[in-house]
Design an enzyme around this catalytic site. Structure first.
Site, PDB file in Angstrom:
ATOM      1  CG  ASP A  53      -0.274  -0.057   2.538  1.00 27.31           C
ATOM      2  OD1 ASP A  53       0.728  -0.789   2.666  1.00 27.31           O
ATOM      3  OD2 ASP A  53      -0.732   0.631   3.471  1.00 27.31           O
ATOM      4  CD  GLU A  67       4.188   1.028   6.997  1.00 30.56           C
ATOM      5  OE1 GLU A  67       4.953   1.415   7.900  1.00 30.56           O
ATOM      6  OE2 GLU A  67       3.860   1.768   6.034  1.00 30.56           O
TER       7      GLU A  67
END
Length: 375
Positions: A69, A134
């Site tokens: 991400d 994250e």
């Protein structure tokens, strides 16, 4: 320039994986790892995709950890090229995630492939833990995967995280720990009123000025041998009704401490509230600890990583615990020796995020050399 690492990094950057969405990155990674013999396991928690992939059954187990991400791009019109259309220019690879951390993931995958091709029957194991949670809340990603692995008794010996770790030159530092992170949300209460009649109101902005100045100028600690000193930053301030002739009734302030092990979150909370009391504020405050400090003491992985960097770059790398948080905070407490080694972080989260092509090539070589030395 079009090596396997660069090609894979381009494929990953082309996936618009704004947190918490993976957007197909883990499928690309998994297919490559499966071709060289990794066993794949998808672990989805909530809306978050996580990939666990393992080659081998013995010990030691060397884990590569990372996230697919990325943060939002900001105004696309300000980019020199589209953030999800990877571009090679003047020796750099541009695109959202190039530095943080799709470039490093590509280097990890290629390094593992090359090591296995050269050493198909090595003792020990290699694994990948890849999450898409994250950059966001980090509640359905690495922490959940680690809980699952612990429950079934999978023991990790060494962990390499591909977060951007270098400062001025590639290879000049690695991170062996991180400071803790404490968030505060403060509401200072006043009394709404007309700007022409301030004696009938209480302006929370005016009332808070000295207290906020004190918070921003306080020295919270000196740090210690392992950590830089604690820092305090205001991240958001909101007040007002939208009208220009109204004294607001409250002021909302968000702030963050990045704290060393020289102070605890509880001590920071107490000292902050003591300052607010000193200046007579009427307030409510909410606290959230998103990470405690963690530190890997120097062991085989850290020494091996330093030696590998020196062999490839001729640099003597230094050990650091600076920077923001990372998913190492969920891995290190289980007793795993953790090292964060990636590219330079100067452009991470910025417009025109980029990484040097030669740095990705060197990073691939270092990852492979670490595997060779450990396994």
């Amino acid at each position: 320039m079009m090596t396997d690492t660069i090609q894979l990094a381009q494929q990953l950057i082309a996936c618009p994986s704004i947190t918490p969405f993976d957007a197909g990155c883990q499928k690309i990674i998994g297919e490559r790892l499966a071709r060289v013999g990794f066993q794949l396991e998808s672990m989805r928690f909530g809306e978050v995709d996580n990939l666990w992939a393992r080659y081998g059954h013995g010990s030691p187990l060397v884990l590569f950890a990372g996230h697919t991400d990325v943060v939002p791009t900001g105004p696309e019109s300000e980019w020199s090229s589209h953030p999800f259309q990877p571009s090679l220019r003047d020796g750099y690879l541009y695109g959202r995630g190039a530095a943080d951390m799709k470039g490093a993931i590509a280097a990890m995958v290629i390094a593992a492939e090359q090591f296995i091709h050269a050493n198909p029957h090595f003792p020990g194991s290699i694994a990948f833990l890849i999450t898409s949670d994250e950059e966001g809340p980090a509640i359905n990603g690495t922490i959940k995967v680690m809980e699952t692995l612990l429950k079934r008794g999978e023991k990790i010996d060494y962990c390499i995280i591909g977060e951007p770790s270098c400062d001025s030159n590639f290879g000049d530092q690695i991170r062996v720990g991180r400071r803790g992170s404490l968030h505060g949300t403060l509401i200072v209460h006043g009394k709404q009123g007309h700007v022409a009649h301030p004696h009938l109101a209480l302006n929370p902005i005016h009332a808070s000025t000295l207290a906020l100045h004190k918070l921003t100028t306080t020295e919270w600690d000196q740090g210690n041998d392992d950590y830089p000193k604690t820092t305090f930053q205001i991240t958001q301030i909101h007040s007002g009704t939208g009208a220009l002739n109204v004294i607001p009734g409250h002021l909302d302030v968000a702030f963050n401490f990045r704290f060393s092990s020289a102070v605890t979150a509880e001590q920071l909370e107490e000292r902050t509230e003591a300052i607010l009391h000193t200046y007579g504020l009427n307030y409510d405050i909410a606290w959230r600890v998103s990470a405690e400090p963690f530190l890997s003491k120097k062991g085989k992985l850290i020494t091996t990583t330093q030696n590998a960097i020196q062999e490839i770059t001729s640099l003597s790398t230094r050990l650091s615990t600076g920077g923001g948080t990372s998913d190492g905070r969920f891995i290190a407490p289980t007793g795993v020796e953790v090292v964060e080694l990636g590219t330079l972080g100067a452009t991470a989260h910025q417009i025109n995020e980029c990484v040097k092509v030669n740095d990705l090539q060197s990073l691939t070589a270092i990852y492979q050399l670490i595997l060779t030395k450990l396994l």
